[in-house]
Design an enzyme around this catalytic site. Structure first.
Site, PDB file in Angstrom:
ATOM      1  CB  CYS A   1      55.774  55.110  36.969  1.00 20.40           C
ATOM      2  SG  CYS A   1      56.295  55.990  38.447  1.00 20.40           S
TER       3      CYS A   1
ATOM      4  CG  HIS B   1      51.598  53.063  40.593  1.00 19.34           C
ATOM      5  ND1 HIS B   1      52.215  52.428  39.532  1.00 19.34           N
ATOM      6  CD2 HIS B   1      52.242  54.261  40.724  1.00 19.34           C
ATOM      7  CE1 HIS B   1      53.173  53.214  39.061  1.00 19.34           C
ATOM      8  NE2 HIS B   1      53.213  54.325  39.762  1.00 19.34           N
ATOM      9  CD  GLU B   2      50.618  57.412  42.356  1.00 20.09           C
ATOM     10  OE1 GLU B   2      51.648  57.912  42.845  1.00 20.09           O
ATOM     11  OE2 GLU B   2      50.468  57.212  41.136  1.00 20.09           O
TER      12      GLU B   2
ATOM     13  CG  HIS C   1      55.593  56.181  43.835  1.00 18.96           C
ATOM     14  ND1 HIS C   1      56.805  56.033  43.201  1.00 18.96           N
ATOM     15  CD2 HIS C   1      54.661  56.192  42.847  1.00 18.96           C
ATOM     16  CE1 HIS C   1      56.613  55.947  41.890  1.00 18.96           C
ATOM     17  NE2 HIS C   1      55.322  56.034  41.644  1.00 18.96           N
TER      18      HIS C   1
HETATM   19 NI    NI Z   1      54.434  56.039  39.758  1.00 23.84          NI
END
Ligand code: NI
Length: 184
Positions: free
Chosen positions: A110, A152-153, A156
């Protein structure tokens, strides 16, 4: 509207720990400029993805791509499911649902956690929706690495980063140069 490279929020910043807000007006100049700036920042970092909170912008927007081919073990699932890769995709106000209970664990990195990698469990197959910068509906199925990058995004914009999701840190979290000394 050229994009400018923005500073990256590093692990510990509040903006990475808080759920981001729904975008109300996709066409607004502020949102369109942010998207251009996120594109420029992601390209300059050669990242697979970037989410708005990572550039201190608390909106439910992210960008990702799947490389066509790569010797990087992080991308080993790419050829199987997306031999031509997935082009850079900007998605706004996304949602997703798993297509099955199947999970799989693999390495993630990341921009907000530079130099470190960790093994994270993700759904193998998902269906996702959202809006493009033109306000068009995006609806896709994703498997393997494509599904992983999306999840993963998505984390966020919900105030989560990958180290928080590693089930057992010992042996599954550390510096990239230790686990993959030949990959830069
Ligand atoms: Ni990331």
């Amino acid at each position: 509207m050229p994009g400018k490279i923005l500073p990256i929020a590093l692990m510990g910043e509040n903006v990475l720990n808080s759920p981001a807000l729904e975008v109300q007006d996709i066409a607004s100049p502020e949102i369109q400029q942010l998207i251009q700036d996120m594109r420029a920042t992601m390209r300059s970092e050669q990242a697979a993805g970037i989410a708005a909170p990572q550039v201190f912008a608390p909106w439910r927007i992210f960008i990702f791509q799947v490389p066509a081919t790569s010797s990087n073990p992080k991308y080993q699932l790419t050829p199987q499911h997306d031999p031509e890769g997935v082009p850079e995709t900007v998605i706004i106000n996304p949602t997703f649902t798993p297509l099955s209970d199947q999970m799989y664990e693999d390495w993630e990195g990341c921009l907000s956690v530079p130099g470190l990698l960790g093994r994270v469990e993700r759904y193998y197959s998902i269906k996702y929706t959202g809006f493009s910068p033109d306000g068009e509906i995006i609806e896709r199925e994703a498997h393997g690495f494509h599904a992983r990058v999306f999840q993963h995004e998505f984390d966020h914009i919900d105030g989560q980063i990958f180290p928080f999701k590693i089930k057992q840190l010992q042996g599954n979290f550390g510096y990239k140069e230790v686990f993959f000394p030949t990959i830069n």
